[in-house]
Write an enzyme that holds these catalytic residues in place. Structure first.
Site, PDB file in Angstrom:
ATOM      1  N   ILE A 154       0.862  -1.160   0.228  1.00 35.40           N
ATOM      2  CA  ILE A 154       0.294   0.110  -0.258  1.00 35.40           C
ATOM      3  C   ILE A 154       0.728   1.000   0.095  1.00 35.40           C
ATOM      4  O   ILE A 154       0.837   2.100  -0.681  1.00 35.40           O
ATOM      5  CB  ILE A 154      -1.435   0.005   1.157  1.00 35.40           C
ATOM      6  CG1 ILE A 154      -1.988  -1.155   1.113  1.00 35.40           C
ATOM      7  CG2 ILE A 154      -1.859   1.848   1.353  1.00 35.40           C
ATOM      8  CD1 ILE A 154      -2.642  -1.322   2.322  1.00 35.40           C
ATOM      9  N   GLU A 263     -12.941  -0.030  18.217  1.00 35.30           N
ATOM     10  CA  GLU A 263     -13.674  -0.078  16.703  1.00 35.30           C
ATOM     11  C   GLU A 263     -14.751  -0.805  17.358  1.00 35.30           C
ATOM     12  O   GLU A 263     -14.726  -1.713  18.201  1.00 35.30           O
ATOM     13  CB  GLU A 263     -12.961   0.001  15.468  1.00 35.30           C
ATOM     14  CG  GLU A 263     -12.092   0.761  14.836  1.00 35.30           C
ATOM     15  CD  GLU A 263     -11.504   0.260  13.447  1.00 35.30           C
ATOM     16  OE1 GLU A 263     -11.570   0.075  13.187  1.00 35.30           O
ATOM     17  OE2 GLU A 263     -10.825   0.997  13.172  1.00 35.30           O
ATOM     18  N   HIS A 281     -13.259   3.497   8.933  1.00 36.17           N
ATOM     19  CA  HIS A 281     -12.794   2.309   9.018  1.00 36.17           C
ATOM     20  C   HIS A 281     -13.213   2.209   7.558  1.00 36.17           C
ATOM     21  O   HIS A 281     -13.413   1.171   7.043  1.00 36.17           O
ATOM     22  CB  HIS A 281     -12.540   0.890   9.570  1.00 36.17           C
ATOM     23  CG  HIS A 281     -11.833   0.526   9.526  1.00 36.17           C
ATOM     24  ND1 HIS A 281     -11.361  -0.686  10.479  1.00 36.17           N
ATOM     25  CD2 HIS A 281     -10.779  -0.602   8.190  1.00 36.17           C
ATOM     26  CE1 HIS A 281      -9.719  -0.736   9.760  1.00 36.17           C
ATOM     27  NE2 HIS A 281      -9.927  -0.875   8.968  1.00 36.17           N
ATOM     28  N   LEU A 282     -12.988   2.890   6.125  1.00 38.57           N
ATOM     29  CA  LEU A 282     -13.023   2.659   4.905  1.00 38.57           C
ATOM     30  C   LEU A 282     -12.231   2.886   4.041  1.00 38.57           C
ATOM     31  O   LEU A 282     -12.045   2.558   3.100  1.00 38.57           O
ATOM     32  CB  LEU A 282     -13.606   4.350   4.233  1.00 38.57           C
ATOM     33  CG  LEU A 282     -14.755   4.210   5.574  1.00 38.57           C
ATOM     34  CD1 LEU A 282     -15.501   6.081   4.883  1.00 38.57           C
ATOM     35  CD2 LEU A 282     -16.345   3.847   5.440  1.00 38.57           C
ATOM     36  N   ALA A 284     -11.254   0.691   2.690  1.00 38.10           N
ATOM     37  CA  ALA A 284     -11.773  -0.885   1.433  1.00 38.10           C
ATOM     38  C   ALA A 284     -12.052  -1.172   1.186  1.00 38.10           C
ATOM     39  O   ALA A 284     -12.643  -1.523   0.196  1.00 38.10           O
ATOM     40  CB  ALA A 284     -10.821  -1.971   2.427  1.00 38.10           C
TER      41      ALA A 284
END
Length: 528
Positions: A154, A263, A281-282, A284
């Site tokens: 990444i 979370e 937690h977006l 992906a």
């Protein structure tokens, strides 16, 4: 009878069709995973279970899954699967580790723009009819320095996008070689230099003991006043309280987090801070990424259920049934050699050499090399497995060399692993005895024989009288029991190595006292 697969979370129609087209009896119930009692009542009817994150595959579910052979997770995270229990039941757990890389990288870039131009706050103000044009002065991205903490799959994509935006990119990553850095167009630096130089810092590293709170109050103090911090990787990489204090004081001009220590993050110390941008937690969460991992997990599960082929398994090496009896103990040896070397390596790895001598040279050395790479990379990357390790090594520019030779020396067969870094070259060799257990037979050219236990101490020292007594006394006074004790030396009075197996974790303060023992050069604790 065709294998039967349950899909208990939301997967695309195209993924469902893959199962059907390949002759799998597929039962698509996308909301079943939320009902743990219903899942428990039906799980014994299936050979495969395809999930995302909503389904929790607990010990209780696994105990009831009498037919289950494989669990496929569409995505990388497997916190919702009890992998040890699945392994004990002979159930393979697969994931799709590379399907979300572009999406997560793009989210980090989006966070950077949001912070630089204060877009969320400006949007809220404008829609409230305030028109506070002078209140949202931004900064340009062009010509700024982006600091990457972690430059793997990444991170390297983020680097490519940032260079396209005409940014200067510096990177801290123990596994990044100068050659790989040159190819990516980034400058490899140490962490302190990155903190000092970067205008924007973005995190792209797994959460390990070494990376937990890598951005703490001390690290923030070294950063530029007015810099920005982005975390789209893992909660816990940054000390949230320290970040809040830095935002309040103005040390940080902004921070963007997609991940949090706890979370779902219904409450968090960072919420409400000035120029703090958050998302749930977006990283992906794009239609393309969700489709990619869904299709990938469907193909992997079909390949295993129909042909026995294993891909991206977290708890099983890629070994065929025919070669397993001979190969399995050497796979364990190769992984232990890698773990040994990996835990002692602290600088960028350039080359990993593997020498197979004697009978082991005729086995499936590709699987053995994958096991060795898994061991070397595990201390920093943790989620790496035998399938992904060669890919990760290649992405990081690590050269892997294999040599096969006939028997040489006192042992009928052995594996020697050598790690070449920018600073040094370290080798460790081992073999498998008749009892099927791996043994270390040589470290840095020093002959010794040692079986590796769960908790080990690696000590380099000068071969002087009284050393063993002092070491034993220090461990005894600290209440640490010695299980095995192994020594080797180059020559009387010269360099020596001591491998000590102990019965439990050795506290840091004990390690510091051991390091101060006369004639000790280095003390490291190892886990296997």
């Amino acid at each position: 009878m065709a294998p039967r697969v349950l899909i208990s979370d939301k997967l695309s129609d195209a993924a469902v069709q893959i199962f059907k087209d390949r002759g799998i009896d597929v039962d698509f119930q996308p909301d079943l995973g939320k009902d743990k009692d219903k899942l428990l009542s039906v799980i014994d009817q299936y050979d495969g279970l395809a999930i995302r994150s909503a389904t929790k595959v607990t010990e209780k579910i696994i105990a009831a899954a009498s037919r289950l052979k494989v669990i496929g997770r569409a995505g990388i995270g497997v916190d919702n699967v009890d992998i040890p229990k699945a392994t004990a039941r002979g159930i393979i757990v697969m994931n799709t580790p590379f399907g979300n890389a572009i999406t997560t990288a793009e989210h980090a870039i989006a966070m950077m723009f949001s912070l630089a131009r204060q877009i969320p706050a400006a949007d809220a103000s404008t829609q409230a009819g305030k028109w506070e044009k002078s209140g949202f002065m931004g900064v340009e991205i062009t010509s700024k320095t982006l600091g990457l903490i972690g430059c793997g799959n990444i991170g390297s994509i983020v680097a490519d996008r940032a260079i396209g935006l005409r940014m200067k990119v510096v990177a801290f990553d123990p596994f990044l070689t100068p050659e790989r850095a040159s190819i990516l167009g980034v400058e490899k630096v140490e962490l302190d230099e990155l903190l000092r130089r970067a205008d924007f810092i973005t995190l792209h590293t797994p959460l390990t003991d070494k990376t937990r709170n890598i951005i703490d109050a001390a690290a923030i103090a070294k950063m530029k006043t007015g810099s920005y911090l982005i975390n789209c990787a893992r909660g816990g990489l940054a000390d949230e309280q320290a970040v809040r204090e830095a935002l309040d004081s103005g040390k940080l001009a902004g921070a963007g987090f997609d991940v949090f220590v706890e979370e779902p993050a219904k409450q968090n110390v960072l919420f409400g801070a000035k120029n703090f941008v958050s998302t749930p937690h977006l990283g992906a969460s794009t239609s393309e990424a969700q489709e990619n991992v869904a299709l990938q997990v469907a193909e992997q599960m079909c390949d295993y259920l129909l042909h026995g082929a294993v891909s991206n398994a977290l708890n099983m090496p890629s070994i065929s049934a025919e070669e397993a009896p001979k190969l399995t103990p050497f796979v364990r040896l190769a992984e232990q050699l890698g773990l040994f070397a990996g835990q002692l390596t602290e600088s960028g790895i350039k080359t990993i050499r593997l020498e197979y001598a004697g009978a082991v040279a005729d086995l499936n050395t590709r699987a053995l090399t994958s096991a060795a790479l898994t061991g070397v990379l595990t201390p920093l990357l943790q989620t790496v497995n035998m399938v992904s390790a060669p890919v990760v090594a290649r992405e990081r520019g690590i050269e892997v060399e294999e040599t096969r030779r006939e028997q040489k020396g006192a042992f009928e067969t052995y594996i020697r692993l050598t790690v070449v870094t920018e600073n040094q070259e370290r080798s460790v060799a081992g073999t498998v005895f008749e009892d099927g257990k791996p043994r270390i037979i040589q470290v840095k050219g020093i002959n010794m024989e040692a079986e590796l236990g769960a908790y080990m101490l690696y000590i380099t020292n000068e071969d002087k009288p009284g050393f063993i007594g002092q070491l034993g006394m220090e461990l005894g006074n600290s209440g640490i029991n010695i299980a095995t004790f192994n020594l080797g030396r180059t020559a009387p009075g010269k360099d020596a190595i001591c491998l000590v197996e102990v019965d439990g974790e050795v506290p840091q303060e004990v390690l510091e006292r051991l390091a101060s023992v006369a004639h000790v050069n280095q003390v490291k604790k190892l886990r296997f």
